[in-house]
Design an enzyme around this catalytic site. Structure first.
Site, mmCIF file in Angstrom:
data_model
loop_
_atom_site.group_PDB
_atom_site.id
_atom_site.type_symbol
_atom_site.label_atom_id
_atom_site.label_comp_id
_atom_site.label_asym_id
_atom_site.label_seq_id
_atom_site.Cartn_x
_atom_site.Cartn_y
_atom_site.Cartn_z
ATOM 1 N N LYS A 55 -12.573 30.981 36.173
ATOM 2 C CA LYS A 55 -12.726 29.758 35.372
ATOM 3 C C LYS A 55 -12.833 28.531 36.283
ATOM 4 C CE LYS A 55 -10.311 31.760 31.454
ATOM 5 N NZ LYS A 55 -9.028 31.926 30.764
ATOM 6 N N GLN A 99 -3.167 29.998 30.756
ATOM 7 C CA GLN A 99 -3.653 31.375 30.900
ATOM 8 C C GLN A 99 -2.658 32.347 30.249
ATOM 9 O OE1 GLN A 99 -6.677 32.342 32.212
ATOM 10 N NE2 GLN A 99 -6.092 34.368 31.510
ATOM 11 N N ASP A 122 -9.224 25.930 24.931
ATOM 12 C CA ASP A 122 -9.288 27.326 24.482
ATOM 13 C C ASP A 122 -9.458 27.387 22.965
ATOM 14 O OD1 ASP A 122 -9.305 29.391 26.300
ATOM 15 O OD2 ASP A 122 -7.134 29.364 26.638
#
Ligand code: NAP
Length: 296
Positions: A55, A99, A122
């Site tokens: 990412k 994460q 997200d």
């Protein structure tokens, strides 16, 4: 005729270059525009480290400033909440991504909900997920995997209106929003899950024009189960033993690609299908949040 492979790697690369161009243009026209994401990693799980690295690399490639905050696996819930609170208040940070998975002593639900909705790239916070289900919500951050799949289906010009769609899986971050997004676009959607009977599975799969499988089970969908000419999107990420690989394992989806490719018109591969689309949607969401916070 064997099915066409939907190349998520290609589609995501194309979108990535559009994002990169847009950021470069915005930086020229608005010199103070400096999109920034902070990724929080708790502990040292090797798979999480790989995803975080990927990412951050993707962010750097398109001109997004990426910072990794790595905390020890025994960080307390209170400390996590304090760190998030500070990031929520930091105006130089446009996106915060935690994460997952987190160590079991941390309340994942509370942590994902603690990310400010406007920085939740997200799209995992309760409010952003709920917004997917609302007709005219002002919140616009869509969870990355379903958003990436919708982009892919549109890129491939797959008609949705009036079609029968089946989504296997009803999780908050994949199956649930996926079904709603397809329904919003005019598909008639059936969501299948662990309480669906084998007879129901058989019936609905056989009648589906579009199938999205987000279950996490190897060989879950076979060619004999599906309708000729259907489109199959394989979200599953599973690992099977493979001695030819250095790691001793190989990534596979939910779909038996070989048999499905004999019946379907288009199928996404694993790897190289949904995975890259999920990653590029983090960038897309970050560009969106950075523009909104910079009033652009
Ligand atoms: P999840 O939260 O575990 O949800 C799995 C869903 O599958 C649940 O709704 C569950 O039903 C259903 N299910 C489980 N076993 C089933 C069975 N035997 N028959 C029918 N339905 C069954 O997982 P998730 O987060 O949605 O992810 C799903 C898969 O996609 C996983 O393999 C994950 O690794 C992968 N994934 C991939 C990407 C990517 O970018 N490629 C991104 C996200 C996730 P119940 O609700 O009834 O329990």
């Amino acid at each position: 005729m064997p099915a066409e492979k939907i190349d998520g790697k290609f589609i995501s690369t194309d979108l990535r270059s559009k994002i990169k161009d847009e950021i470069a243009t915005l930086k020229k026209t608005h010199p103070s525009f400096s999109p920034k994401i902070v990724i929080i990693q708790v502990g040292d799980r090797p798979d999480s480290s790989t995803y975080v690295r990927m990412k951050l690399k993707s962010c750097a490639e398109v001109g997004i400033d990426g910072e990794l905050l790595k905390y020890p696996a025994d960080i307390s819930q209170t400390e996590m909440m304090q760190k998030l609170d500070a990031l929520n208040k930091d105006v130089s940070v446009h996106g915060v991504l935690v994460q997952l998975p987190l160590p079991s002593h941390l309340d994942e639900e509370a942590v994902t909900n603690a990310v400010n909705v406007e920085k939740d790239v997200d799209g995992f916070s309760e409010l952003n997920i709920a917004a997917v289900f609302k007709k005219n919500s002002k919140l616009k951050i869509v969870p990355c995997t379903p958003k990436g799949i919708m982009y892919m289906l549109d890129y491939e010009k797959i008609p949705l209106e009036g079609k029968n769609a089946v989504v296997c899986g009803r999780s908050d971050i994949v199956g649930g929003p996926m079904s709603k997004l397809l329904e919003k676009r005019g598909a008639t959607v059936t969501t299948l899950h662990s309480k669906t009977t084998p007879e129901q599975f058989k019936f609905f799969l056989k009648n589906a024009d579009i199938i999205v499988s987000a279950v996490g089970k190897v060989n879950f969908i076979h060619g004999e189960d599906v309708k000729p000419g259907c489109v199959i999107v394989d979200v599953g990420t599973n690992y099977v033993a493979d001695e030819t690989k250095k790691s001793g394992q190989r990534m596979v989806g939910d779909v038996d690609y070989e048999s499905c490719a004999q019946v379907a018109s288009k199928v996404t591969p694993v790897p190289g299908g949904v995975g890259p689309m999920t990653v590029v949607m983090v960038l897309d969401n970050l560009l969106q949040t950075a523009k909104e916070q910079s009033h652009l």
